[in-house]
Design a protein around this motif. Structure first.
Motif, short mmCIF file in Angstrom:
data_model
loop_
_atom_site.label_atom_id
_atom_site.label_comp_id
_atom_site.label_asym_id
_atom_site.label_seq_id
_atom_site.Cartn_x
_atom_site.Cartn_y
_atom_site.Cartn_z
N GLY A 251 -7.28 6.98 -4.90
CA GLY A 251 -7.81 6.81 -4.08
C GLY A 251 -7.41 5.56 -3.65
N GLY A 252 -8.60 4.77 -2.81
CA GLY A 252 -7.67 3.21 -1.88
C GLY A 252 -7.43 3.88 -0.82
N GLY A 253 -7.05 4.64 -0.46
CA GLY A 253 -6.79 4.52 1.44
C GLY A 253 -5.46 3.63 1.44
N GLU A 254 -5.42 3.47 2.40
CA GLU A 254 -3.74 2.51 3.09
C GLU A 254 -3.27 1.35 2.26
OE1 GLU A 254 -4.03 1.53 6.76
OE2 GLU A 254 -4.53 3.42 7.59
N THR A 255 -4.69 0.64 0.87
CA THR A 255 -4.41 -0.36 0.03
C THR A 255 -3.60 0.06 -0.89
OG1 THR A 255 -6.42 -2.21 1.44
CG2 THR A 255 -5.25 -2.12 -0.65
N ALA A 256 -3.74 1.20 -1.79
CA ALA A 256 -3.28 1.66 -2.53
C ALA A 256 -2.05 2.36 -2.44
CB ALA A 256 -4.42 3.05 -3.21
N GLY A 257 -1.88 2.89 -1.35
CA GLY A 257 -0.15 3.51 -0.90
C GLY A 257 0.82 1.72 -0.70
N ALA A 258 -0.14 0.95 -0.16
CA ALA A 258 0.87 -0.37 0.18
C ALA A 258 1.08 -0.87 -1.18
CB ALA A 258 0.30 -1.32 0.73
N ALA A 259 0.22 -0.68 -2.22
CA ALA A 259 0.37 -1.64 -3.32
C ALA A 259 1.08 -0.60 -4.49
CB ALA A 259 -0.47 -1.40 -4.16
N ALA A 260 1.44 1.09 -3.74
CA ALA A 260 2.90 1.47 -4.47
C ALA A 260 4.09 0.60 -4.02
CB ALA A 260 2.60 2.89 -4.46
N LEU A 261 3.99 1.05 -2.67
CA LEU A 261 5.38 0.62 -2.14
C LEU A 261 5.79 -0.74 -3.09
CD1 LEU A 261 4.90 1.96 1.53
CD2 LEU A 261 6.38 2.30 -0.38
N PHE A 262 4.68 -1.80 -2.80
CA PHE A 262 4.83 -3.32 -3.47
C PHE A 262 5.75 -3.33 -4.71
CE2 PHE A 262 4.40 -7.31 -5.19
CZ PHE A 262 4.96 -7.88 -4.64
N VAL A 263 5.13 -2.45 -5.63
CA VAL A 263 5.75 -2.23 -6.64
C VAL A 263 7.52 -1.07 -6.76
CG1 VAL A 263 4.95 -0.97 -9.13
CG2 VAL A 263 3.38 -1.73 -7.55
N LEU A 264 7.18 -0.91 -6.18
CA LEU A 264 7.86 0.01 -5.84
C LEU A 264 9.99 -1.06 -5.52
CD1 LEU A 264 9.86 3.02 -5.99
CD2 LEU A 264 9.53 2.84 -3.66
N PHE A 265 9.17 -1.56 -4.14
CA PHE A 265 10.57 -2.47 -3.64
C PHE A 265 10.13 -3.61 -4.73
CE2 PHE A 265 9.42 -1.17 0.66
CZ PHE A 265 9.64 -0.17 0.60
N ALA A 266 9.47 -4.35 -5.89
CA ALA A 266 9.82 -4.93 -6.49
C ALA A 266 10.35 -4.47 -8.37
CB ALA A 266 8.01 -6.01 -7.19
N GLY A 267 10.37 -3.72 -8.10
CA GLY A 267 11.24 -3.26 -9.84
C GLY A 267 12.08 -3.33 -9.10
N GLY A 268 12.66 -2.69 -7.89
CA GLY A 268 14.00 -2.09 -7.68
C GLY A 268 14.86 -4.01 -7.70
N ALA A 269 13.90 -4.87 -7.13
CA ALA A 269 14.59 -6.08 -7.28
C ALA A 269 14.83 -5.97 -8.51
CB ALA A 269 14.04 -7.17 -6.05
N ALA A 270 13.73 -6.37 -9.16
CA ALA A 270 13.57 -6.99 -11.03
C ALA A 270 14.55 -5.92 -11.58
CB ALA A 270 12.93 -6.41 -11.84
N GLY A 271 14.77 -4.41 -11.08
CA GLY A 271 16.29 -3.99 -11.80
C GLY A 271 17.56 -4.23 -11.18
N THR A 272 17.71 -4.67 -9.91
CA THR A 272 18.95 -5.47 -9.20
C THR A 272 19.35 -6.04 -10.59
OG1 THR A 272 18.54 -4.30 -7.70
CG2 THR A 272 19.96 -5.67 -7.84
N VAL A 273 19.15 -7.12 -10.53
CA VAL A 273 19.03 -8.50 -11.61
C VAL A 273 19.43 -7.58 -12.89
CG1 VAL A 273 18.31 -10.53 -12.35
CG2 VAL A 273 18.06 -9.73 -10.48
N LEU A 274 18.86 -7.59 -13.71
CA LEU A 274 18.34 -6.88 -15.17
C LEU A 274 19.56 -5.91 -15.01
CD1 LEU A 274 17.24 -6.79 -17.72
CD2 LEU A 274 16.22 -4.21 -16.86
N GLY A 275 20.57 -5.03 -13.95
CA GLY A 275 21.83 -4.19 -14.25
C GLY A 275 22.55 -5.09 -15.03
N GLY A 276 22.90 -6.18 -14.02
CA GLY A 276 23.90 -7.00 -13.90
C GLY A 276 24.53 -7.67 -16.00
N LYS A 277 22.89 -8.10 -16.17
CA LYS A 277 22.98 -8.64 -17.66
C LYS A 277 23.29 -7.58 -18.58
CE LYS A 277 19.83 -11.66 -16.31
NZ LYS A 277 20.07 -13.51 -16.66
#
Length: 404
Positions: A251-277
């Motif tokens: 639930g939570g409407g658009e706010t919940a969806g936007a939070a999921a996208l933020f988590v997805l993008f932030a996780g991708g950024a973290a994974g990129t650096v972690l991959g090099g390490k």
């Protein structure tokens, strides 16, 4: 003061000075990468304004998005092949400005055809940038996996910043304000020009010597391309529908969806650096195999986890799917050491586009059945990536010249 060593009757900088120079060069290239990839994320950010102000329908909007993604992805390998034949460092700042110019012009006038052409021009600029930039990043980093992950991270950050840059400008001035969107391209072009001068000077200082590059391994490279395609389908499929899915789950409407996208993008950024390490510690192939194996239950968690725990699995899936992201590029370059531009164009371009092409199929499945069923079909692709990863081998260490 820099410390110098005497080698072959020449005064050359010591290893620490070289490392510092490489770090600075890769860092500036990463900033430039962010500057151009803003325009990959800018087109989806412009779409709501095209719908609101020009009343474009779904078909018209799909045509605009395809103008950017398909043209960019198909043409990138062509530019890669060209850069393998001719050195074109000047293409990097020129392509950045071209990408920015296309998006800047997309809001000028009311013609659909001109808007389509403007977006296609931006896609052409993005296509021209990546193969040559990835080749120079490899040369600047000396083939260091962690450094290449930072270069890749720059692109991820640029993509994520696109809505933050585009939305306030167009919300304040509407589509006629789109010419202001060229500013990131101009700034990125200035930064990149500075590092290009440094790399060209370094090449001249070392005499521009070329290393023995070895033999191209096309069969393994084709299997790697299959991995990149599988990863692209699952990640872009998640990015297209995860906001809607999380809204249904918590639930939570658009706010919940936007939070999921933020988590997805932030996780991708973290994974990129972690991959090099992880590649530095485990090696690229082991890091790739383990990340895809672990992504299978992570993606399953996104689809089936109850309540707010879905956010945890979204983060895990993004991290694990992005750990191999920069490793794909360096592996491709090492599998095709005589065609580094071509390898970069494929791993960053043609193969990645398949995810966008497959997304409408997921949408059709969701409309015919349910969104959960559509997302469940994504589970097959990390399995495919893991199975293909088991057929890869670590390329022999290759000496990388300061610039090719």
């Amino acid at each position: 003061m820099a410390v110098y060593r005497k080698r072959d009757n020449r005064r050359l900088p010591d290893d620490r000075t070289v490392t510092q120079g490489r770090t600075r060069s890769v860092g500036l290239l990463a900033v430039g990468h962010a500057g151009v990839d803003i325009y990959q994320g800018a087109v989806p950010a412009v779409v709501p304004f095209l719908v609101l102000e020009r009343q474009y329908g779904y078909v018209a909007v799909s045509g605009i998005v395809l103008a950017a993604t398909l043209l960019s992805s198909v043409v990138q390998p062509v530019f890669g092949a060209l850069t393998d034949r001719v050195r074109m460092p000047w293409l990097i700042p020129v392509s950045m400005v071209t990408a920015g110019l296309g998006v800047a012009l997309c809001g000028v006038g009311d013609s659909y055809v001109l808007t389509w052409l403007a977006v296609a021009l931006s896609g052409l600029g993005v296509a021209a940038y990546h193969p040559e930039a990835a080749r120079l990043a490899r040369a600047a980093s000396g083939g260091n996996h962690l450094a290449m992950s930072w270069f890749s991270l720059g692109g991820n950050i640029g993509f994520a910043l696109a809505p933050i840059v585009v939305t306030p400008i167009l919300a304040a001035g509407g589509l006629p304000a789109s010419p202001w969107l060229i500013i990131p391209a101009l700034l990125g072009g200035l930064v990149t020009t500075a590092v290009l001068r440094s790399l060209i000077a370094g090449s001249a200082a070392t005499g521009g010597a070329k290393a023995d590059r070895g033999r191209d391994d096309w069969p393994v490279f084709i299997r790697l391309t299959g991995i990149v395609i599988a990863r692209s389908i699952v990640y872009i499929g998640l990015s297209a529908f995860v906001a809607l899915w999380v809204q249904q789950r918590v639930g939570g409407g658009e706010t919940a969806g936007a939070a999921a996208l933020f988590v997805l993008f932030a996780g991708g950024a973290a994974g990129t650096v972690l991959g090099g390490k992880l590649a530095t510690v485990w090696g690229r192939i082991r890091a790739l195999r383990l990340s895809y194996a672990a992504s299978i239950p992570a993606v399953a968690g996104v689809v089936y986890a109850p309540g707010v725990s879905v956010y945890v699995f979204v983060a895990l899936a993004a991290i694990l799917l992005y750990i191999p992201f920069s490793l794909h590029v360096t592996l491709g370059q090492d599998y095709l050491p005589n065609r580094v531009g071509t390898a970069s164009g494929v791993t960053l371009g043609l193969a990645v586009s398949v995810g966008g092409v497959a997304t409408p199929v997921l949408g059709a499945i969701a409309e015919a059945t349910s969104l959960q069923t559509a997302l469940t079909t994504l589970l097959v692709f990390p399995v495919i990536a893991w199975l293909l990863g088991r057929t890869l081998h670590e390329p022999a260490a290759l000496e990388v010249a300061a610039a090719r």
